[in-house]
Design a protein around this motif. Structure first.
Motif, PDB file in Angstrom:
ATOM      1  N   MET A  88       0.852  -1.169   0.000  1.00 34.85           N
ATOM      2  CA  MET A  88       0.000   0.000   0.000  1.00 34.85           C
ATOM      3  C   MET A  88       0.896   1.229   0.000  1.00 34.85           C
ATOM      4  O   MET A  88       1.777   1.353   0.858  1.00 34.85           O
ATOM      5  N   PHE A  89       0.658   2.141  -0.955  1.00 36.25           N
ATOM      6  CA  PHE A  89       1.636   3.205  -1.202  1.00 36.25           C
ATOM      7  C   PHE A  89       0.915   4.538  -1.405  1.00 36.25           C
ATOM      8  O   PHE A  89      -0.175   4.596  -1.988  1.00 36.25           O
ATOM      9  N   MET A  90       1.572   5.612  -0.929  1.00 38.93           N
ATOM     10  CA  MET A  90       1.088   6.963  -1.149  1.00 38.93           C
ATOM     11  C   MET A  90       2.275   7.899  -1.176  1.00 38.93           C
ATOM     12  O   MET A  90       3.229   7.729  -0.406  1.00 38.93           O
ATOM     13  N   SER A  91       2.231   8.900  -2.048  1.00 35.37           N
ATOM     14  CA  SER A  91       3.309   9.890  -2.079  1.00 35.37           C
ATOM     15  C   SER A  91       2.732  11.293  -1.982  1.00 35.37           C
ATOM     16  O   SER A  91       1.616  11.565  -2.444  1.00 35.37           O
ATOM     17  N   ILE A  92       3.500  12.182  -1.333  1.00 38.37           N
ATOM     18  CA  ILE A  92       3.142  13.593  -1.183  1.00 38.37           C
ATOM     19  C   ILE A  92       4.302  14.407  -1.723  1.00 38.37           C
ATOM     20  O   ILE A  92       5.435  14.275  -1.245  1.00 38.37           O
ATOM     21  N   SER A  93       4.030  15.257  -2.710  1.00 37.42           N
ATOM     22  CA  SER A  93       5.085  16.067  -3.331  1.00 37.42           C
ATOM     23  C   SER A  93       4.747  17.535  -3.211  1.00 37.42           C
ATOM     24  O   SER A  93       3.577  17.931  -3.187  1.00 37.42           O
ATOM     25  N   THR A  94       5.805  18.350  -3.141  1.00 36.65           N
ATOM     26  CA  THR A  94       5.641  19.797  -3.151  1.00 36.65           C
ATOM     27  C   THR A  94       6.785  20.415  -3.926  1.00 36.65           C
ATOM     28  O   THR A  94       7.801  19.751  -4.189  1.00 36.65           O
ATOM     29  N   THR A  95       6.598  21.656  -4.305  1.00 39.68           N
ATOM     30  CA  THR A  95       7.638  22.384  -5.040  1.00 39.68           C
ATOM     31  C   THR A  95       8.065  23.600  -4.254  1.00 39.68           C
ATOM     32  O   THR A  95       7.354  24.051  -3.342  1.00 39.68           O
ATOM     33  N   GLY A  96       9.231  24.134  -4.592  1.00 37.52           N
ATOM     34  CA  GLY A  96       9.741  25.298  -3.879  1.00 37.52           C
ATOM     35  C   GLY A  96      10.849  25.975  -4.639  1.00 37.52           C
ATOM     36  O   GLY A  96      10.995  25.825  -5.850  1.00 37.52           O
ATOM     37  N   SER A  97      11.669  26.711  -3.917  1.00 40.89           N
ATOM     38  CA  SER A  97      12.794  27.447  -4.509  1.00 40.89           C
ATOM     39  C   SER A  97      13.892  27.525  -3.466  1.00 40.89           C
ATOM     40  O   SER A  97      13.740  27.054  -2.330  1.00 40.89           O
ATOM     41  N   ALA A  98      14.995  28.147  -3.841  1.00 44.25           N
ATOM     42  CA  ALA A  98      16.103  28.288  -2.896  1.00 44.25           C
ATOM     43  C   ALA A  98      15.678  29.099  -1.679  1.00 44.25           C
ATOM     44  O   ALA A  98      16.100  28.823  -0.548  1.00 44.25           O
ATOM     45  N   ALA A  99      14.828  30.115  -1.899  1.00 46.32           N
ATOM     46  CA  ALA A  99      14.360  30.951  -0.785  1.00 46.32           C
ATOM     47  C   ALA A  99      13.291  30.252   0.042  1.00 46.32           C
ATOM     48  O   ALA A  99      13.154  30.505   1.247  1.00 46.32           O
ATOM     49  N   ASP A 100      12.536  29.388  -0.597  1.00 45.84           N
ATOM     50  CA  ASP A 100      11.454  28.669   0.073  1.00 45.84           C
ATOM     51  C   ASP A 100      11.560  27.202  -0.326  1.00 45.84           C
ATOM     52  O   ASP A 100      10.798  26.696  -1.149  1.00 45.84           O
ATOM     53  N   PRO A 101      12.523  26.470   0.229  1.00 46.79           N
ATOM     54  CA  PRO A 101      12.844  25.123  -0.262  1.00 46.79           C
ATOM     55  C   PRO A 101      11.705  24.135  -0.084  1.00 46.79           C
ATOM     56  O   PRO A 101      10.979  24.172   0.919  1.00 46.79           O
ATOM     57  N   ALA A 102      11.578  23.259  -1.053  1.00 46.18           N
ATOM     58  CA  ALA A 102      10.564  22.211  -0.985  1.00 46.18           C
ATOM     59  C   ALA A 102      10.821  21.239   0.162  1.00 46.18           C
ATOM     60  O   ALA A 102       9.898  20.591   0.658  1.00 46.18           O
ATOM     61  N   THR A 103      12.065  21.135   0.590  1.00 47.46           N
ATOM     62  CA  THR A 103      12.406  20.215   1.680  1.00 47.46           C
ATOM     63  C   THR A 103      11.807  20.643   3.024  1.00 47.46           C
ATOM     64  O   THR A 103      11.931  19.900   4.011  1.00 47.46           O
ATOM     65  N   ASP A 104      11.169  21.812   3.058  1.00 51.77           N
ATOM     66  CA  ASP A 104      10.408  22.167   4.268  1.00 51.77           C
ATOM     67  C   ASP A 104       9.322  21.141   4.548  1.00 51.77           C
ATOM     68  O   ASP A 104       8.801  21.073   5.668  1.00 51.77           O
ATOM     69  N   LEU A 105       8.987  20.337   3.549  1.00 51.46           N
ATOM     70  CA  LEU A 105       8.028  19.255   3.754  1.00 51.46           C
ATOM     71  C   LEU A 105       8.486  18.320   4.872  1.00 51.46           C
ATOM     72  O   LEU A 105       7.667  17.771   5.621  1.00 51.46           O
ATOM     73  N   GLY A 106       9.798  18.155   4.998  1.00 51.95           N
ATOM     74  CA  GLY A 106      10.334  17.314   6.067  1.00 51.95           C
ATOM     75  C   GLY A 106      10.008  17.867   7.443  1.00 51.95           C
ATOM     76  O   GLY A 106       9.705  17.106   8.380  1.00 51.95           O
ATOM     77  N   PHE A 107      10.079  19.213   7.603  1.00 50.93           N
ATOM     78  CA  PHE A 107       9.707  19.822   8.884  1.00 50.93           C
ATOM     79  C   PHE A 107       8.215  19.599   9.167  1.00 50.93           C
ATOM     80  O   PHE A 107       7.830  19.300  10.310  1.00 50.93           O
ATOM     81  N   HIS A 161       6.634   2.512   6.437  1.00 52.76           N
ATOM     82  CA  HIS A 161       7.955   3.047   6.122  1.00 52.76           C
ATOM     83  C   HIS A 161       7.786   4.424   5.464  1.00 52.76           C
ATOM     84  O   HIS A 161       6.950   4.584   4.561  1.00 52.76           O
ATOM     85  N   VAL A 162       8.560   5.402   5.908  1.00 54.98           N
ATOM     86  CA  VAL A 162       8.551   6.736   5.313  1.00 54.98           C
ATOM     87  C   VAL A 162       9.927   7.006   4.732  1.00 54.98           C
ATOM     88  O   VAL A 162      10.947   6.858   5.426  1.00 54.98           O
ATOM     89  N   PHE A 163       9.964   7.396   3.467  1.00 55.83           N
ATOM     90  CA  PHE A 163      11.231   7.721   2.818  1.00 55.83           C
ATOM     91  C   PHE A 163      10.974   8.785   1.754  1.00 55.83           C
ATOM     92  O   PHE A 163       9.824   9.091   1.412  1.00 55.83           O
ATOM     93  N   TYR A 164      12.055   9.348   1.236  1.00 57.21           N
ATOM     94  CA  TYR A 164      11.965  10.443   0.277  1.00 57.21           C
ATOM     95  C   TYR A 164      12.634  10.027  -1.037  1.00 57.21           C
ATOM     96  O   TYR A 164      13.868  10.024  -1.137  1.00 57.21           O
ATOM     97  N   PRO A 165      11.862   9.682  -2.066  1.00 56.25           N
ATOM     98  CA  PRO A 165      12.463   9.364  -3.362  1.00 56.25           C
ATOM     99  C   PRO A 165      13.190  10.546  -3.976  1.00 56.25           C
ATOM    100  O   PRO A 165      14.139  10.375  -4.745  1.00 56.25           O
ATOM    101  N   GLU A 166      12.740  11.772  -3.624  1.00 57.65           N
ATOM    102  CA  GLU A 166      13.354  12.983  -4.162  1.00 57.65           C
ATOM    103  C   GLU A 166      13.287  14.065  -3.101  1.00 57.65           C
ATOM    104  O   GLU A 166      12.250  14.285  -2.477  1.00 57.65           O
ATOM    105  N   ALA A 167      14.415  14.748  -2.889  1.00 62.13           N
ATOM    106  CA  ALA A 167      14.465  15.797  -1.878  1.00 62.13           C
ATOM    107  C   ALA A 167      15.428  16.882  -2.324  1.00 62.13           C
ATOM    108  O   ALA A 167      16.645  16.731  -2.228  1.00 62.13           O
ATOM    109  N   GLY A 168      14.883  17.991  -2.810  1.00 61.58           N
ATOM    110  CA  GLY A 168      15.686  19.120  -3.252  1.00 61.58           C
ATOM    111  C   GLY A 168      14.942  20.409  -3.001  1.00 61.58           C
ATOM    112  O   GLY A 168      13.786  20.415  -2.550  1.00 61.58           O
ATOM    113  N   ASP A 169      15.614  21.532  -3.309  1.00 66.77           N
ATOM    114  CA  ASP A 169      14.975  22.824  -3.080  1.00 66.77           C
ATOM    115  C   ASP A 169      13.751  23.015  -3.964  1.00 66.77           C
ATOM    116  O   ASP A 169      12.773  23.643  -3.553  1.00 66.77           O
TER     117      ASP A 169
END
Length: 541
Positions: free
Chosen positions: A1-20, A40-48
């Protein structure tokens, strides 16, 4: 059973804030134990610019059978279906199991808590949520991609829902009951998105892997706060979430309707669901008895009884047969109307679900004969909004109601009753503030009930009644109710509005544009702010 949550951002407002927001570090793979397997929680992609968090739920079929019910789908199994307990879609299709895992793994995110970055939870951000396999069962409510759209589009999501074929190699076999879902939003709070998934995943499936107890109503209303009451499919959502347990569904729908009305009036639920006095009836008091503490003579009618008698008199005088009791409270007036066969149809409306339950109980509607019960309908509603159910009645009664509204809301009630519903006769009673000085235990400037927003003098009530009559094409007659004092008048004042105009079309100052902005009539001084002595109780109607 799988689900993914994605967001976008920038250097000033990084997408990795999703981790917080999720309280899960993008550089780590984390494992959590649930009652039916491991998450299990993991990040297939993690960038600004792009960050994706994935939740993988590994269900243990044996644990599901041991801790669940029957075939694992909440329907109760039997030895004849032993195989289905171990061979089913529960480990793979997103359902109530995933909803429970969301609450377990992302509990802090759902609460909107982020001590490290407290500014993040309240900020809306772009989100895309993907679920590769979700059961979308119909069972009378429609199913498939159409059901997904009905549930998520009203919440502002862009919905991509694709039916999954039974076998891609054999398209002629048709589609399965599973749907591939992608939800996109340009701006949504993560906590809101998780709450919506927590409620709607079991709704899509139409079943739960655990027993639905009464506390599920509280869970539903907590997770649905801020969106469920206004959802056009709230009845379907409530029914399916609560596994079609009708007693729980009815209780939840009553509370949702109350929340919707409270939100529309910008008030707290407790403010409008206060029509039932929790004290014993003998302590509640009424009129002069409640104010002086002295019991009347055994055969002397109370002020509440005198009010009801005065209302019945004017209804009979005007030949009214179909009556709408607006703000019916616990149904005291309805009980009197039922005693007279000339009143053939009675509608009781109140914003308070508690009051309506008390009215049904007091009137003994379940014990009435079929013919008698057919005369009465109880309905929840707010009198400050037009309501098609109020049309077609000979008379409407507002017995001790208007003083419970804030003055700015009064013109909305005027239009809803006199302009839109437009019965031939309208009866309004309200306290006479001048008479309050005759009650020794009532401090100067106080009002008779804790929820009274104002109380008018005879001059103020006459000015209001005249203004309403002129605006909506009625004539008005004022009458005293109760013992009349030479100096201060009677304790209750009654206004009898009548018209011979056709009720077919709404009239009045708001007929074209809806309720006007409320103002106090220029000839009517604004009442002082209402204050109530500590411990003062409500008056029966």
């Amino acid at each position: 059973m799988f689900m993914s949550i994605s967001t976008t951002g920038s250097a000033a407002d990084p997408a990795t804030d999703l981790g917080f927001l999720l309280h899960k570090h993008p550089d780590k793979v984390q494992r959590f134990t649930t009652s039916h397997g491991e998450a299990h929680v993991f990040y297939p992609e993690a960038g600004d610019e792009v960050c994706t968090a994935a939740l993988l739920l590994d269900i243990d079929p044996v644990a599901l059978v041991r801790k669940g019910r029957g075939d694992g789908r909440g329907r109760g199994g039997s030895p004849d279906f032993a195989l289905s307990q171990y061979v089913n879609d529960r480990p793979y299709a997103a359902s109530s199991l995933l909803a429970v895992a969301l609450r377990t793994v992302f509990r802090s995110a759902m609460k909107g808590a982020c001590p490290a970055r407290p500014e993040l939870p309240g900020r809306a951000r772009p989100l895309r949520i993907e679920l590769p396999a979700v059961p979308a069962n119909g069972t009378g409510d429609g199913g498939g991609p159409a059901l997904v759209v009905r549930l998520f589009e009203p919440l502002g999501w862009q919905v991509e829902a694709t039916a999954i074929p039974l076998d891609e190699s054999f398209p002629e076999w048709g589609e399965s009951r599973y749907v591939r879902i992608a939800l996109s939003s340009g701006a949504v709070r993560l906590a809101d998105a998780l709450h919506q998934l927590y409620v709607l995943l079991p709704v899509l499936d139409g079943a739960k892997h655990y027993w639905v107890a009464p506390d599920e109503v509280d869970k539903l209303l907590a997770a649905g706060q801020g969106w469920l009451a206004a959802h056009p499919e709230r009845a379907l959502i409530t029914r399916r979430y609560l596994a079609r347990r009708w007693s729980l569904t009815r209780a939840a729908m009553e509370r949702l309707e109350l929340a919707r009305l409270a939100e529309a009036d910008d008030r707290e639920v407790e403010e409008i669901d206060n029509a039932v006095d929790d004290r014993p009836e003998e302590e509640a008091g009424d009129g002069a008895e409640g104010a002086t503490g002295e019991r009347p003579e055994p055969r002397q009618p109370s002020l509440a009884e005198q009010r009801r008698a005065a209302i019945l008199t004017v209804l009979r005088e005007n030949g009214a047969a179909r009556i709408a009791d607006l703000g019916c409270g616990q149904g005291e007036l309805i009980g009197e109307l039922l005693k007279d066969a000339r009143f053939t149809g009675i509608l009781g409306v109140d914003v308070s679900a508690r009051a309506l339950r008390a009215a049904s109980r007091k009137l003994g509607l379940e014990r009435l004969s079929e013919r008698q019960a057919a005369r009465v309908t109880l309905a929840q509603g707010a009198l400050t909004y037009t309501d098609a159910r109020l049309k077609g009645f000979d008379a409407a009664v507002l017995c001790e109601v208007i003083e419970h509204l804030d003055l700015p809301r009064l013109p909305a009630l005027e239009y809803a009753v006199f302009g839109a519903a437009r019965p031939r006769t309208v009866v309004v009673t309200t306290p006479n503030a001048e008479y309050n000085v005759r009650w020794e235990s009532l401090p100067a400037g106080a009002v008779r009930h804790a929820d009274h927003r104002f109380e008018w003098s005879r001059t103020e009530f006459r000015a209001w009644a005249g203004k309403v009559a002129a605006a909506y094409g009625y004539t008005v007659e004022l009458r005293p109710v109760g013992p009349e004092d030479e100096e201060v008048g009677a304790p209750t004042q009654l206004a009898l509005f009548t018209t011979t105009a056709s009720p077919a079309t709404a009239t009045g100052p708001a007929a074209a544009t809806g309720p006007a902005t409320a103002t106090t009539p220029e000839t009517m001084p604004a009442p002082a702010a209402a204050t109530t002595p500590e411990g003062e109780g409500g008056e029966p109607r």
